[in-house]
Design a protein around this motif. Structure first.
Motif, PDB file in Angstrom:
ATOM      1  N   ARG A  31       0.849  -1.357   0.057  1.00 60.56           N
ATOM      2  CA  ARG A  31      -0.027  -0.167   0.251  1.00 60.56           C
ATOM      3  C   ARG A  31       0.974   1.159  -0.074  1.00 60.56           C
ATOM      4  NH1 ARG A  31      -5.472  -0.901  -0.029  1.00 60.56           N
ATOM      5  NH2 ARG A  31      -5.937  -2.974   0.720  1.00 60.56           N
ATOM      6  N   CYS A  32       0.667   2.155  -0.898  1.00 59.66           N
ATOM      7  CA  CYS A  32       1.436   3.247  -0.936  1.00 59.66           C
ATOM      8  C   CYS A  32       1.012   4.224   0.228  1.00 59.66           C
ATOM      9  CB  CYS A  32       1.335   4.054  -2.348  1.00 59.66           C
ATOM     10  SG  CYS A  32      -0.383   4.613  -2.566  1.00 59.66           S
ATOM     11  N   SER A  33       1.568   5.542   0.162  1.00 60.58           N
ATOM     12  CA  SER A  33       1.574   6.298   1.280  1.00 60.58           C
ATOM     13  C   SER A  33      -0.158   6.851   1.302  1.00 60.58           C
ATOM     14  CB  SER A  33       2.299   7.529   1.192  1.00 60.58           C
ATOM     15  OG  SER A  33       2.129   8.230   0.038  1.00 60.58           O
ATOM     16  N   ALA A  34      -0.806   6.724   0.168  1.00 59.59           N
ATOM     17  CA  ALA A  34      -2.107   7.215  -0.094  1.00 59.59           C
ATOM     18  C   ALA A  34      -3.151   5.723   0.357  1.00 59.59           C
ATOM     19  CB  ALA A  34      -2.556   7.633  -1.298  1.00 59.59           C
ATOM     20  N   GLY A  35      -2.474   4.785   0.531  1.00 65.30           N
ATOM     21  CA  GLY A  35      -3.144   3.365   0.957  1.00 65.30           C
ATOM     22  C   GLY A  35      -3.723   2.649  -0.308  1.00 65.30           C
ATOM     23  N   VAL A  36      -3.211   3.012  -1.340  1.00 66.47           N
ATOM     24  CA  VAL A  36      -3.628   2.356  -2.834  1.00 66.47           C
ATOM     25  C   VAL A  36      -2.743   1.292  -2.830  1.00 66.47           C
ATOM     26  CG1 VAL A  36      -3.931   2.607  -4.995  1.00 66.47           C
ATOM     27  CG2 VAL A  36      -4.487   4.546  -3.549  1.00 66.47           C
ATOM     28  N   LEU A  37      -3.198  -0.034  -3.356  1.00 66.28           N
ATOM     29  CA  LEU A  37      -2.499  -1.291  -3.487  1.00 66.28           C
ATOM     30  C   LEU A  37      -1.625  -1.059  -4.819  1.00 66.28           C
ATOM     31  CD1 LEU A  37      -4.815  -4.381  -2.951  1.00 66.28           C
ATOM     32  CD2 LEU A  37      -2.776  -3.744  -1.872  1.00 66.28           C
ATOM     33  N   THR A  38      -0.297  -1.295  -4.702  1.00 65.48           N
ATOM     34  CA  THR A  38       0.545  -0.857  -5.601  1.00 65.48           C
ATOM     35  C   THR A  38       1.538  -1.858  -5.991  1.00 65.48           C
ATOM     36  OG1 THR A  38       0.258   1.529  -5.087  1.00 65.48           O
ATOM     37  CG2 THR A  38       2.261   1.057  -6.305  1.00 65.48           C
ATOM     38  N   ILE A  39       2.131  -2.072  -7.210  1.00 65.29           N
ATOM     39  CA  ILE A  39       3.091  -3.115  -7.366  1.00 65.29           C
ATOM     40  C   ILE A  39       4.127  -2.581  -8.449  1.00 65.29           C
ATOM     41  CG2 ILE A  39       2.166  -4.235  -9.194  1.00 65.29           C
ATOM     42  CD1 ILE A  39       2.846  -6.957  -7.542  1.00 65.29           C
ATOM     43  N   GLY A  40       5.267  -3.067  -8.529  1.00 68.56           N
ATOM     44  CA  GLY A  40       6.351  -2.549  -9.532  1.00 68.56           C
ATOM     45  C   GLY A  40       6.563  -1.313  -9.360  1.00 68.56           C
ATOM     46  N   TYR A  41       6.839  -0.299 -10.337  1.00 64.91           N
ATOM     47  CA  TYR A  41       7.156   0.965 -10.170  1.00 64.91           C
ATOM     48  C   TYR A  41       6.061   1.990 -10.024  1.00 64.91           C
ATOM     49  CZ  TYR A  41      11.716  -0.662 -12.182  1.00 64.91           C
ATOM     50  OH  TYR A  41      12.741  -1.457 -12.266  1.00 64.91           O
ATOM     51  N   GLY A  42       5.455   1.792  -9.019  1.00 68.28           N
ATOM     52  CA  GLY A  42       4.051   2.610  -8.683  1.00 68.28           C
ATOM     53  C   GLY A  42       2.660   2.321  -9.771  1.00 68.28           C
ATOM     54  N   HIS A  43       2.695   0.970 -10.243  1.00 60.68           N
ATOM     55  CA  HIS A  43       1.482   0.449 -10.889  1.00 60.68           C
ATOM     56  C   HIS A  43       0.476   0.364  -9.747  1.00 60.68           C
ATOM     57  CE1 HIS A  43      -1.085  -1.425 -14.051  1.00 60.68           C
ATOM     58  NE2 HIS A  43      -1.141  -2.253 -12.916  1.00 60.68           N
ATOM     59  N   THR A  44      -1.003   0.795 -10.346  1.00 59.79           N
ATOM     60  CA  THR A  44      -2.002   0.778  -9.490  1.00 59.79           C
ATOM     61  C   THR A  44      -3.127   0.228 -10.629  1.00 59.79           C
ATOM     62  OG1 THR A  44      -2.606   3.075  -9.594  1.00 59.79           O
ATOM     63  CG2 THR A  44      -1.260   2.229  -7.681  1.00 59.79           C
ATOM     64  N   GLY A  45      -4.318  -0.298  -9.968  1.00 63.26           N
ATOM     65  CA  GLY A  45      -5.397  -0.487 -10.759  1.00 63.26           C
ATOM     66  C   GLY A  45      -6.222  -1.826 -10.512  1.00 63.26           C
ATOM     67  N   SER A  46      -7.328  -2.163 -11.004  1.00 61.38           N
ATOM     68  CA  SER A  46      -7.960  -3.327 -10.802  1.00 61.38           C
ATOM     69  C   SER A  46      -7.175  -4.516 -10.788  1.00 61.38           C
ATOM     70  CB  SER A  46      -9.222  -3.373 -11.671  1.00 61.38           C
ATOM     71  OG  SER A  46      -8.799  -3.392 -13.072  1.00 61.38           O
ATOM     72  N   ASP A  47      -5.963  -4.497 -11.594  1.00 60.19           N
ATOM     73  CA  ASP A  47      -5.391  -5.955 -11.815  1.00 60.19           C
ATOM     74  C   ASP A  47      -4.382  -6.063 -10.594  1.00 60.19           C
ATOM     75  OD1 ASP A  47      -3.889  -3.725 -12.732  1.00 60.19           O
ATOM     76  OD2 ASP A  47      -2.501  -4.731 -14.155  1.00 60.19           O
ATOM     77  N   VAL A  48      -4.338  -5.323  -9.459  1.00 61.38           N
ATOM     78  CA  VAL A  48      -3.501  -5.337  -8.338  1.00 61.38           C
ATOM     79  C   VAL A  48      -4.262  -5.727  -7.256  1.00 61.38           C
ATOM     80  CG1 VAL A  48      -1.805  -4.124  -6.975  1.00 61.38           C
ATOM     81  CG2 VAL A  48      -2.028  -3.321  -9.402  1.00 61.38           C
ATOM     82  N   SER A  49      -3.738  -6.772  -6.652  1.00 64.03           N
ATOM     83  CA  SER A  49      -4.433  -7.272  -5.482  1.00 64.03           C
ATOM     84  C   SER A  49      -3.462  -7.664  -4.421  1.00 64.03           C
ATOM     85  CB  SER A  49      -5.779  -8.319  -5.798  1.00 64.03           C
ATOM     86  OG  SER A  49      -4.977  -9.357  -6.560  1.00 64.03           O
ATOM     87  N   LEU A  90       7.025  16.214 -17.797  1.00 68.77           N
ATOM     88  CA  LEU A  90       5.651  16.230 -17.907  1.00 68.77           C
ATOM     89  C   LEU A  90       5.250  14.669 -17.490  1.00 68.77           C
ATOM     90  CD1 LEU A  90       4.668  18.539 -20.889  1.00 68.77           C
ATOM     91  CD2 LEU A  90       4.373  19.179 -18.325  1.00 68.77           C
ATOM     92  N   MET A  91       5.796  14.043 -18.059  1.00 66.81           N
ATOM     93  CA  MET A  91       5.372  12.432 -18.035  1.00 66.81           C
ATOM     94  C   MET A  91       5.598  11.904 -16.746  1.00 66.81           C
ATOM     95  SD  MET A  91       4.137  11.122 -20.492  1.00 66.81           S
ATOM     96  CE  MET A  91       4.375   9.226 -20.696  1.00 66.81           C
ATOM     97  N   SER A  92       6.864  12.420 -15.943  1.00 63.25           N
ATOM     98  CA  SER A  92       7.047  12.036 -14.641  1.00 63.25           C
ATOM     99  C   SER A  92       6.047  13.104 -13.708  1.00 63.25           C
ATOM    100  CB  SER A  92       8.389  12.532 -14.208  1.00 63.25           C
ATOM    101  OG  SER A  92       8.749  12.422 -12.530  1.00 63.25           O
ATOM    102  N   PHE A  93       5.803  13.891 -13.837  1.00 65.76           N
ATOM    103  CA  PHE A  93       4.721  14.768 -13.230  1.00 65.76           C
ATOM    104  C   PHE A  93       3.297  14.134 -13.229  1.00 65.76           C
ATOM    105  CE2 PHE A  93       1.440  17.907 -12.765  1.00 65.76           C
ATOM    106  CZ  PHE A  93       2.029  18.740 -11.635  1.00 65.76           C
ATOM    107  N   VAL A  94       2.828  13.725 -14.371  1.00 63.14           N
ATOM    108  CA  VAL A  94       1.585  13.181 -14.667  1.00 63.14           C
ATOM    109  C   VAL A  94       1.659  11.334 -13.765  1.00 63.14           C
ATOM    110  CG1 VAL A  94       0.216  12.080 -16.078  1.00 63.14           C
ATOM    111  CG2 VAL A  94       0.901  14.451 -16.545  1.00 63.14           C
ATOM    112  N   PHE A  95       2.575  10.810 -14.086  1.00 63.13           N
ATOM    113  CA  PHE A  95       2.861   9.613 -13.450  1.00 63.13           C
ATOM    114  C   PHE A  95       2.580   9.590 -11.895  1.00 63.13           C
ATOM    115  CE2 PHE A  95       5.066   5.812 -12.072  1.00 63.13           C
ATOM    116  CZ  PHE A  95       4.490   4.697 -12.935  1.00 63.13           C
ATOM    117  N   ASN A  96       3.198  10.715 -11.451  1.00 63.56           N
ATOM    118  CA  ASN A  96       3.328  10.763 -10.035  1.00 63.56           C
ATOM    119  C   ASN A  96       2.067  11.170  -9.191  1.00 63.56           C
ATOM    120  OD1 ASN A  96       4.516  12.779  -7.594  1.00 63.56           O
ATOM    121  ND2 ASN A  96       4.677  10.740  -7.258  1.00 63.56           N
ATOM    122  N   LEU A  97       1.516  12.384 -10.221  1.00 62.81           N
ATOM    123  CA  LEU A  97       0.224  13.041  -9.360  1.00 62.81           C
ATOM    124  C   LEU A  97      -1.171  12.757 -10.321  1.00 62.81           C
ATOM    125  CD1 LEU A  97       2.141  16.261  -8.982  1.00 62.81           C
ATOM    126  CD2 LEU A  97       1.298  14.967  -7.316  1.00 62.81           C
TER     127      LEU A  97
END
Length: 150
Positions: A31-49, A90-97
């Motif tokens: 779980r990232c700092s926002a409590g979202v399930l995450t894997i790899g390099y910050g990947h989130t989504g319905s495929d992460v459990s 810009l891509m780094s910014f969008v990937f992060n935020l």
């Protein structure tokens, strides 16, 4: 002089080193700092459990897929040509935020108005998490600003 292109004309591969540097990689879900399930390099989504473990190759593929998605979402929001450094920042910014933060940002408005210096200064306004300054985000935003101006 640095060549400028449309957002969609760049390869997302040029973004990978910066994203990796700031995201780090974890091959098991967390779980990232926002409590979202995450894997790899910050990947989130319905495929992460809970309880998933992936390979390094899977993490790299997820990163490229995520970056491609963000590039597609970013392209119509940027109405000016950008340098490779601007694209990476810009891509780094969008990937992060997230794309929503960029969509409503002064950074976007200044960039599209051609005010490059003012747009670059906007990166440094995004260094907080939970309402508090975070040193890691400050380092990331400084790196993004530097790339944006290069």
């Amino acid at each position: 002089m640095t060549q400028s292109k449309n957002i969609s004309d760049y390869s997302v591969g040029c973004c990978v080193p910066l994203i990796k540097q700031f995201e780090g990689c974890r091959l098991t879900t967390y779980r990232c700092s926002a409590g979202v399930l995450t894997i790899g390099y910050g990947h989130t989504g319905s495929d992460v459990s809970e309880g998933i473990t992936i390979s390094q190759n899977d993490a790299e593929k997820l990163l490229i897929d995520d970056l491609s998605k963000f590039q597609t979402e970013l392209a119509p929001l940027v109405t000016v040509l950008v340098t490779e450094g601007q694209f990476i920042a810009l891509m780094s910014f969008v990937f992060n935020l997230g794309i929503g933060a960029f969509k409503r940002s002064t950074l976007r408005r200044e960039l599209n108005a051609g005010n490059i210096e003012a747009a670059a200064d906007e990166f440094l306004k995004w260094c907080n998490a939970g309402g508090k300054p975070v040193e890691g985000l400050k380092r990331r935003r400084l790196a993004e600003k530097e790339l944006f101006l290069s």
